[in-house]
Write a protein that holds these residues in place. Structure first.
Motif, mmCIF file in Angstrom:
data_model
loop_
_atom_site.group_PDB
_atom_site.id
_atom_site.type_symbol
_atom_site.label_atom_id
_atom_site.label_comp_id
_atom_site.label_asym_id
_atom_site.label_seq_id
_atom_site.Cartn_x
_atom_site.Cartn_y
_atom_site.Cartn_z
ATOM 1 N N LEU A 16 0.903 -0.909 -0.228
ATOM 2 C CA LEU A 16 -0.338 -0.241 -0.207
ATOM 3 C C LEU A 16 0.899 1.317 0.121
ATOM 4 C CD1 LEU A 16 -2.353 -0.751 2.436
ATOM 5 C CD2 LEU A 16 -2.951 -1.104 0.207
ATOM 6 N N GLN A 69 3.908 1.690 -0.722
ATOM 7 C CA GLN A 69 4.629 1.226 -2.004
ATOM 8 C C GLN A 69 4.192 1.918 -3.310
ATOM 9 O OE1 GLN A 69 6.456 -2.845 -2.008
ATOM 10 N NE2 GLN A 69 8.049 -2.122 -1.292
ATOM 11 N N ASP A 70 2.650 1.960 -4.047
ATOM 12 C CA ASP A 70 1.984 1.751 -4.353
ATOM 13 C C ASP A 70 2.408 3.522 -4.543
ATOM 14 O OD1 ASP A 70 0.778 0.124 -6.281
ATOM 15 O OD2 ASP A 70 -1.101 1.812 -6.062
ATOM 16 N N LYS A 106 3.589 3.690 -8.570
ATOM 17 C CA LYS A 106 2.461 3.946 -9.832
ATOM 18 C C LYS A 106 2.052 5.867 -9.176
ATOM 19 C CE LYS A 106 0.370 -0.439 -9.782
ATOM 20 N NZ LYS A 106 -0.150 -1.304 -8.686
ATOM 21 N N TYR A 155 -1.315 8.280 -10.324
ATOM 22 C CA TYR A 155 -1.683 9.171 -9.240
ATOM 23 C C TYR A 155 -1.669 10.771 -9.698
ATOM 24 C CZ TYR A 155 -2.462 4.603 -6.296
ATOM 25 O OH TYR A 155 -2.990 3.913 -5.836
ATOM 26 N N ARG A 172 -4.467 11.112 -11.893
ATOM 27 C CA ARG A 172 -5.815 11.644 -11.193
ATOM 28 C C ARG A 172 -6.246 12.569 -10.361
ATOM 29 N NH1 ARG A 172 -7.064 5.301 -9.272
ATOM 30 N NH2 ARG A 172 -7.176 4.508 -12.154
ATOM 31 N N THR A 217 -4.665 13.030 -7.466
ATOM 32 C CA THR A 217 -4.610 12.787 -6.109
ATOM 33 C C THR A 217 -2.923 13.085 -5.092
ATOM 34 O OG1 THR A 217 -5.239 10.456 -7.089
ATOM 35 C CG2 THR A 217 -4.845 10.586 -4.745
ATOM 36 N N VAL A 226 -3.949 13.468 1.014
ATOM 37 C CA VAL A 226 -5.072 12.697 0.666
ATOM 38 C C VAL A 226 -5.212 11.153 0.450
ATOM 39 C CG1 VAL A 226 -6.813 11.952 -0.917
ATOM 40 C CG2 VAL A 226 -5.996 14.535 -0.813
ATOM 41 N N TYR A 227 -3.985 10.414 -0.329
ATOM 42 C CA TYR A 227 -3.046 9.682 0.272
ATOM 43 C C TYR A 227 -3.153 8.925 1.332
ATOM 44 C CZ TYR A 227 -1.286 4.656 -1.822
ATOM 45 O OH TYR A 227 -1.128 3.670 -2.520
ATOM 46 N N ALA A 241 -6.460 8.227 3.228
ATOM 47 C CA ALA A 241 -6.761 6.624 2.510
ATOM 48 C C ALA A 241 -6.191 5.476 3.189
ATOM 49 C CB ALA A 241 -6.929 6.977 0.824
ATOM 50 N N VAL A 242 -5.358 5.097 2.928
ATOM 51 C CA VAL A 242 -4.195 4.224 3.488
ATOM 52 C C VAL A 242 -4.438 3.865 4.549
ATOM 53 C CG1 VAL A 242 -2.309 2.980 3.308
ATOM 54 C CG2 VAL A 242 -2.609 4.560 1.770
ATOM 55 N N THR A 247 -6.850 5.255 6.915
ATOM 56 C CA THR A 247 -7.898 5.713 7.323
ATOM 57 C C THR A 247 -8.335 2.906 6.821
ATOM 58 O OG1 THR A 247 -8.854 7.360 6.134
ATOM 59 C CG2 THR A 247 -10.249 4.682 7.090
ATOM 60 N N PHE A 248 -8.420 3.171 5.576
ATOM 61 C CA PHE A 248 -7.437 1.830 5.239
ATOM 62 C C PHE A 248 -7.389 0.556 6.224
ATOM 63 C CE2 PHE A 248 -7.170 -2.011 2.464
ATOM 64 C CZ PHE A 248 -8.526 -1.938 1.463
ATOM 65 N N VAL A 249 -6.226 0.679 6.649
ATOM 66 C CA VAL A 249 -5.152 -0.046 7.248
ATOM 67 C C VAL A 249 -5.864 -0.161 9.234
ATOM 68 C CG1 VAL A 249 -3.748 -0.535 8.615
ATOM 69 C CG2 VAL A 249 -3.290 -0.330 6.255
#
Lengths: 234, 234
Positions: A198, A200-201, A205, A209, A212, A214, A218-219, A222-223, A225-227
């Motif tokens: 998560l 490394q992306d 990439k 991003y 888009r 991003t 924000v990233y 997002a990570v 929150t996700f984790v």
DNA sequence: TAGAAAACCGAGCGCTTGCTCGTTTTTCCG
DNA sequence: CGGAAAAACGAGCAAGCGCTCGGTTTTCTA
């Protein structure tokens, strides 16, 4: 969601860690014996141009496809001039790999004490710091990630061990959080290996991003929150 | 946790999708015009040897570092013989990239209807199918992932578009799940981009997981749990 | 400002690469 | 079995590679 982001945002890593010139000064120090140019400021400046060019060209066509003639043109140095800064092309690769590895380790181990004491905050800090560091040193990390393969085992080992070291830092925090009853995690080291990609992306990439629009923060949010939704005990 | 795995496990993708010979038969069909060998079974068999060798050697030292002499030795064919199967080295790269892209798309779009009707099951199925497919075709996916860069823009576009297509499939299911009140997701496409690297890690870092003796199904369960805890509404 | 030391230069060397093409071997079938 | 079509062969070519080294330019210091 992502409460306490303020504390985590409070102290970042030393900005000198991620700037080209200071990094090249460190590389110079580490390779003093083999770099034939004596005056430090000349050597540092040219190293910065050389390594900057290597990172740039490698990002486009890969390290192997980058020729020393390309490099000469991009830096304004000559073929022979280049060889005052490294003994062969592989040295260039090793310079970059070791610098990425030590910088990443230094940055991630440097959490403020207040953060270290709280496993939730600590994890949050690690995520943010990792993403910000790799944002600032994106070409370096992409290089280490993409070019490590297919090279003298020594070089590959640097990259692999660095990856494992980072993962271990995350695993340690996860384990501490589990012990403190803050995290619910089935397999600590497997979970750490899921968090890593998560992070490394973001640099692997990066262009996706960027396209888009991003934002880094924000990233990070997002990570985080996700984790946290996945492992936090509420 | 991970209930309903049985249903999701029920139907997998067509095994012919992921086997070397059938894949090479498809490649042959697609490149019939430029492959000079007439007899199909000879052409398919040799293509399988050639592409198998390319994947193997590229995994070790990278595609660019793999010479046609390496390839000749590995396949038992001669330099000239090889050129009856492709017009130049780049063609080989394109063959593999396009095949990976179309296979991935075909496999992921082939969910059973029973699965498609339930967004939670569908997401579960997509995760499992993606990981299993990339397990069976690991060298192919690693190749597409690592070697796409630094090549005729056409080739790179194939890889990038394939990646986006896969991501879109996940985004669609997420969006449907949100509409049905099954998922809680802030930004659908950002979440899809977070799931993707979790799936890719399995083949990109395959050797790490092999070393740790992590089983495919264990990994699938871990990713599924991780994702569902993060987005499922309970 | 002279002269030595440091830095830089770039044509050239040996070698490898992708690719070709005239030749040889294998396969197929009347 | 014979001969033509199909397949495979591999030495050889031009181009490009990493790297060197004798020479030139720049920089520093006495």
């Amino acid at each position: 969601m992502v409460t306490g982001a303020a504390e985590a945002r409070g102290r970042r890593y030393d900005p000198n860690l991620a700037s080209l010139e200071p990094i090249c000064a460190r590389i110079l120090a580490r390779h003093r014996a083999t770099i034939r140019v004596q005056k430090s400021h000349v050597a540092t400046a040219n190293l910065a141009r050389i390594i900057g060019a290597v990172l740039h060209l490698s990002a486009q066509k890969g390290f192997h496809q980058t020729t020393l003639r390309d490099l000469a043109e991009a830096t304004g140095l000559s073929m022979g001039g280049l060889y005052s800064y490294f003994e062969n092309k592989n040295t260039l690769l090793v310079m970059i790999l070791t610098e990425v590895a030590t910088t990443a380790e230094a940055a991630l181990r440097d959490a403020p004490d207040a953060v270290k004491n709280d496993s939730v905050l600590h994890l949050r800090w690690l995520i943010a710091t990792h993403i910000r560091l790799t944002e600032d040193m994106q070409p370096w990390f992409v290089f280490a990630y993409m070019e490590a393969k297919g090279f003298p085992a020594s070089a590959r080992r640097i990259a692999v061990e660095s990856e494992l070291a980072t993962e271990q830092i995350f695993a340690d925090v996860l384990a501490r959080g589990v012990a403190q009853g803050r995290f619910r995690v089935g397999d600590v080291s497997l979970t750490a290996s899921l968090i890593k990609p998560l992070l490394q992306d973001w640099y692997v990439k990066r262009s996706k991003y960027r396209k888009r629009r991003t934002d880094v923060e924000v990233y990070i949010a997002a990570v985080t929150t996700f984790v946290e939704r996945s492992i936090l005990i509420r």
